[in-house]
Design an enzyme around this catalytic site. Structure first.
Site, PDB file in Angstrom:
ATOM      1  N   HIS A 477      -5.205  83.529  86.243  1.00 21.20           N
ATOM      2  CA  HIS A 477      -4.338  83.401  87.428  1.00 21.20           C
ATOM      3  C   HIS A 477      -4.751  84.400  88.494  1.00 21.20           C
ATOM      4  CE1 HIS A 477      -2.051  87.094  86.585  1.00 21.20           C
ATOM      5  NE2 HIS A 477      -1.934  86.692  85.323  1.00 21.20           N
ATOM      6  N   CYS A 500      -3.851  88.464  80.199  1.00 22.23           N
ATOM      7  CA  CYS A 500      -4.352  87.418  81.089  1.00 22.23           C
ATOM      8  C   CYS A 500      -5.615  87.865  81.817  1.00 22.23           C
ATOM      9  CB  CYS A 500      -3.294  87.035  82.109  1.00 22.23           C
ATOM     10  SG  CYS A 500      -2.039  85.941  81.428  1.00 22.23           S
TER      11      CYS A 500
END
Length: 625
Positions: A477, A500
């Site tokens: 992301h 992430c």
């Protein structure tokens, strides 16, 4: 000295005519018709009163003739006996030189001249030739007692042996000399005797050709036994032989089994009956064929070369074959080769790739072999990558090196995105595990939320423009809260995310537009790494579990209602534009220094703790970015 037989016959007739006082009767008047079988001619015209005297005269003539003939023959024998007292018998050949009727000195001179002009012509298989001359090896004849002793061994009284006994060859090595070193050197340089020019013989054999077993012809080759060849050459020179065929002499190595061998013919027929199947396996590394060449090895062969099938042994070979096939093909959850950007071949591991269902494959193969099936197919897979290309990775994939902190995205074999990143902090509760994954889904925009409170609110809500989860709560992301200088550095070790892959906004957008569920995501550490124990803090905010896509839609709807109070909030909830998404102008309150992830990952290797926030809450210190 010689004797003319015709002259002898003429003289004998004249003597008999003188003896009888007149000419002898010719064949017509003294022929076979007047012969009575006892040596007398009864019908000859004798007067009756003189018949007795004439018979006596004839007997006397015959006896006299025999005596004369005996004397003549004795004279002839005596003459030849004297003639051969110092000469060789007729037909005597010495060192390939005809010495018949020659004296010792004459024979030695003839041999010497032949040696001086000697030339050995070698003939090789295929018609090739090579000459060895006497001057090449310093060949010469040195007279000794050999010929004298041979002449003495030929008794002159037995001279008829030379006439009626045929020729006899006598070879003596002692009187012929040459430089053996020179001969060895000449022979060693003959092209036909060089290893690189010789092809060894090959036996006739049963081979699998054109989908059946056949007996192939033997190959004679042209490989000479060097020791034998040199031996035959020396023997030829010693004997004065002028032509030598090394093939006829037996200097070539020959195949031991010829194509007309009955055992080979029988074997071919048996094999064609027992091994008629052909299975061509389509594998990631290329086709692999199971046919008679392999199946014949599964058969029993008796001492006579006859083939038969034992079902237990046959079935065991099938199981072993399928097991070996799986070992060469399986890449699912095992170390797999991968061509890493800038590094070359490395090994990666994950729940991805190929895995053969050995039980199902063995059953199918047994059935096909029993029915003599000829087919081309894939193995029975329990796990199968979407393509055979690039060891199952294909030419469109996402590559993430967690050591170099870099992401490469390849589309149709071409590099489409190249960017630095920031991965999880190297502690057991926040690190990014290596592995091979697929995109779970993608959403733009999306809100990453913390744990839900009792009053229905969340500990935090952090919107991102591009959200691409691939390993539980771990995903790719955008991270607009990071500066451009942080991506692709070692900041992840102490100030990394909660698992992430943080990306610059423009790069996240570019990946979002390319990535789909068919593209594998390969995460690896190209350098040695250490994972520290988890940091336990009393004020550490727990990460909320990742919501399903439907739940996320409901949560987004609730969040939208709250954000409808201001135009800015409405803009933030508007879907990202197709090209370049706008960066948020105002971070919603509470604004975290690192947006939180939704759910803790369920990595394939060491498990990450549950409910760990992707990003810190506003009251967390900056070192937890």
């Amino acid at each position: 000295m010689g004797y003319d037989v015709n002259d002898f016959q003429d003289k004998l007739e004249k003597e008999l005519e003188n003896y009888v006082g007149g000419p002898l009767p010719d064949d017509d008047e003294f022929g076979r018709d007047n012969y009575d079988g006892d040596g007398l001619y009864d019908n000859y015209d004798y007067d009756d009163d003189e018949s007795g005297d004439k018979k006596n005269r004839i007997k006397t003539i015959i006896i006299s003739a025999v005596l004369v003939l005996t004397v003549v023959l004795v004279g002839i024998y005596g003459g030849f006996t004297y003639y051969y007292h110092n000469r060789f018998y007729k037909g005597t050949v010495i060192n390939n030189t005809d010495c018949g009727r020659l004296t010792v000195s004459q024979a030695e001179e003839k041999i010497r001249k032949n040696v001086e002009n000697y030339e050995l012509k070698l003939k090789f298989r295929g018609g090739e030739k090579k000459d060895i001359r006497s001057s090449d090896i310093d060949l010469e004849y040195i007279p000794d007692d050999s010929l004298t002793n041979l002449r003495k061994s030929q008794s002159p009284f037995l001279w008829p042996k030379g006439i009626f006994g045929g020729s006899k060859k006598y070879n003596f090595k002692a009187n012929i000399t040459y430089d053996e070193n020179k001969l060895d050197q000449i022979v060693s340089y003959i092209p036909q005797l060089q290893d690189e020019n010789m092809q060894g013989p090959e036996d006739a054999k049963v081979e699998f050709l054109d989908n059946k077993f056949q007996v192939t012809e033997e190959v004679r080759g042209n490989k000479l036994d060097k020791g034998k060849a040199l031996g035959f050459i020396k023997k030829a020179i010693d004997s004065g032989q002028k032509n030598l065929s090394l093939e006829k002499a037996g200097a070539y190595e020959e195949p031991k089994v010829l194509s007309d061998d009955k055992n080979l013919q029988t074997q071919a027929a048996q094999l064609n009956e027992l091994t008629a199947s052909s299975i061509t396996y389509q594998l990631p590394q290329g086709d692999q064929v199971l046919d008679g060449n392999t199946l014949r090895q599964w058969l029993f062969v008796d001492d006579n070369g006859n083939y038969s099938k034992d079902d237990d042994v046959w079935n065991q070979h099938i199981r072993e074959y399928v097991q070996n096939l799986a070992e060469s093909v399986d890449t699912y959850d095992v170390d797999t080769k991968f061509q890493a950007t800038g590094l070359g071949e490395i090994t990666v591991k994950g729940k991805f790739g190929f895995q053969i269902n050995q039980e199902a494959e063995a059953a199918q193969l047994l059935d096909e072999l029993s029915n003599h099936t000829v087919t081309t197919r894939k193995p029975a897979f329990s796990q199968e990558a979407p393509t055979y290309e690039n060891n199952g990775f294909g030419n469109s994939y996402v590559e993430i090196d967690l050591s170099r902190q870099h992401v490469w995205v390849y589309k149709d074999g071409a590099l489409a995105v190249d960017t630095g990143c920031v991965s999880g902090k190297m502690t057991s509760d926040r690190w990014t595990p290596p592995g091979i994954f697929h995109l779970t889904f993608k959403k733009s925009p999306s809100v990453l939320r913390g744990a839900k409170r009792a009053d229905g609110t969340y500990e935090y809500e952090s919107p991102v423009t591009y959200w691409m989860p691939f390993n539980g709560g771990i995903g790719l992301h955008d991270a607009t809260w990071r500066t451009s200088g942080q991506f692709g550095t070692n900041i992840y070790k102490n100030r990394g995310s909660h698992g992430c892959i943080n990306l610059p906004l423009s790069k996240a957008k570019a990946i979002y537009e390319i990535i789909d569920e068919s593209m594998p995501i390969i995460c690896y550490y190209s350098e040695t790494y250490n994972v520290a124990p988890a940091e336990k803090k009393a004020d550490e905010t727990k990460e909320a579990p990742t919501a399903s896509p439907d739940e996320e839609k409901k949560q987004d709807s609730d969040t939208t209602k709250e954000k409808d109070k201001t135009k800015e909030e409405k803009k933030k909830d508007t879907p990202a534009p197709t090209k370049t998404p706008p960066a948020p102008t105002k971070v919603p309150t509470p604004a975290p220094t690192d947006p939180p992830v939704t759910e803790t990952p369920t990595p394939t290797d060491p498990p990450a703790p549950t409910n760990t926030p992707e990003e810190p809450s506003p009251d967390q210190p900056t070192e937890n970015e």
